[in-house]
Design an enzyme around this catalytic site. Structure first.
Site, PDB file in Angstrom:
ATOM      1  N   THR A  24      -3.793  -2.714   1.362  1.00 52.77           N
ATOM      2  CA  THR A  24      -3.663  -2.141   2.716  1.00 52.77           C
ATOM      3  C   THR A  24      -4.617  -0.964   2.898  1.00 52.77           C
ATOM      4  O   THR A  24      -5.244  -0.814   3.951  1.00 52.77           O
ATOM      5  CB  THR A  24      -2.201  -1.663   2.931  1.00 52.77           C
TER       6      THR A  24
ATOM      7  N   HIS B  55      -8.033  -2.249   3.489  1.00 53.25           N
ATOM      8  CA  HIS B  55      -8.209  -2.736   4.869  1.00 53.25           C
ATOM      9  C   HIS B  55      -8.448  -1.561   5.819  1.00 53.25           C
ATOM     10  O   HIS B  55      -9.292  -1.626   6.712  1.00 53.25           O
ATOM     11  CB  HIS B  55      -6.966  -3.502   5.340  1.00 53.25           C
TER      12      HIS B  55
END
Ligand code: NAD
Ligand code: ZN
Length: 342
Positions: free
Chosen positions: A40, A43
């Site tokens: 995450t 990203h």
């Protein structure tokens, strides 16, 4: 304090001096020692389409951490300065039907630490007391730093009974690697791990995989034959987020097989529903961890001696965050830790 901040919409992160977090009467303030880098965070750093639609800068990123409590709000009586803690990164509403029923992992109003509110890649982080896990004595601090993804691994690995069963794990990222140790401990017979990166296949073997498979060159049907399996896998843990792996699992399950899906695909995936129907497969989505049954299970597993430390392959001081993110992005790593102590 020093913190890693997504300062504006676009790629990159900046190490900045920002105000220390303020705590409310129900909150806990933590001095962060160590943090883990999650997909995450990658990203958000690279600003992919998911990040562009989800993240509202400025935001301190990061959610995998361990640290000690330095201050508690006036309502907090169960936690004390000095306690070694990690945080459950899903901050739930406390008011919805599921929260009221003690099923907080199902809360539809979940806010993510380091996603929807300021996170843990900082010298200090604040969280509601309902999100604090006080570590049991004797836990290794690096292991404690990755309880969040370890919880994803445990929640997925124990979603279905695996004792005596043949288990397929697709994706030997940090979570898949930890899941190997969990299903082994829980009594699985064969644990077949499919992973294209050679470095990660080697780690998978070290974590206890019966057989590691390169999906780009080997067929799971052949692997089943070599192992003497006749009816297919009983349980699959999809931990890659790829269409190929999910389709491969569906095609290789025994009738009545159960697939726990943790991996997050980047788009829609078309599936062979005929096989799901006629082979009577169960597909179950897994998000986060159960509060706090999964945390309890993790603490028990660690005290029972399961060793997830080989999954940690790189350590950096926070000032070298760019190198840390590059290591996490390369396939030649397991979990990457950033150190926030002096
Ligand atoms: P990761 O990206 O490090 O691991 C994924 C692995 O899958 C990589 O090693 C990759 O090489 C491998 N892979 C790629 N194609 C494959 C294929 N065809 N077959 C088998 N393996 C293949 O991620 P991670 O941190 O270990 O997380 C695993 C997955 O879980 C990711 O998709 C992540 O986004 C997701 N995730 C979900 C939750 C949740 O709550 N549902 C929480 C954390 C992470
Ligand atoms: Zn809720």
């Amino acid at each position: 304090m020093q913190a890693l901040v997504k300062t504006e919409a676009g790629p990159g992160l900046r190490l900045e001096t920002v105000p220390d977090p303020q705590i409310g009467i129900n909150d806990v303030l933590i001095r962060v020692h160590k943090t883990g880098i999650c997909g995450t965070d990658l990203h958000i750093e690279s600003w992919d389409p998911w990040a562009a639609k989800t993240i509202k800068p400025p935001l301190i990123v990061g959610h995998e951490f361990v640290g000690h409590i330095v201050e508690v709000g006036s309502n907090v009586s169960d936690f004390h300065p000095g306690d070694l803690v990690s945080g459950e990164g899903h901050v739930t509403c406390g008011r919805c039907r599921h929260c009221m029923a003690g099923q907080r992992h199902l809360c539809p109003n979940t806010l993510g630490l380091g996603v929807g509110r300021d996170g843990a890649f900082a010298e200090y982080v604040a969280l509601p007391m309902t999100n604090i896990w006080h570590h049991w004595p004797g836990v290794d601090e690096e292991v404690a730093a990755i309880f969040d993804p370890f919880g994803n691994a445990v929640h997925t690995a124990l979603a279905f009974e695996v004792h005596g069963e043949d288990v397929l794990i697709s994706g030997a990222g940090p979570i898949g690697l930890m899941a190997i140790a969990v299903v082994r401990h829980a009594g699985a017979r064969f644990v077949v791990v499919s992973e294209p990166h050679a470095f990660r296949r080697a780690l998978a073997a070290r974590m206890g995989a019966t057989r590691v498979v390169d999906p780009t060159g080997q067929d799971l049907k052949d692997v089943q034959l070599q192992l003497g399996m006749v009816e297919g896998f009983d349980v699959a843990l999809e931990m890659s987020g790829t269409a190929a792996a999910l389709r491969g699992a569906i095609a290789n399950m025994a009738h009545g097989g159960r697939i726990a899906v943790l991996g997050i695909p980047t788009g829609e995936i078309s599936l062979d529903v005929n096989t799901i129907v006629f082979n009577q497969l169960t597909l179950r989505g897994i998000y986060g961890r159960q509060m706090y049954e999964t945390w309890y299970q993790m603490a028990v597993l660690v005290s029972a001696g399961i060793d997830i430390k080989p999954v940690i392959t790189h350590r950096f001081p926070y000032s070298e965050f760019e190198a840390a993110f590059a290591a996490a992005r390369s396939g030649d790593s397991g979990k990457v830790i950033m150190n926030w102590s002096e």
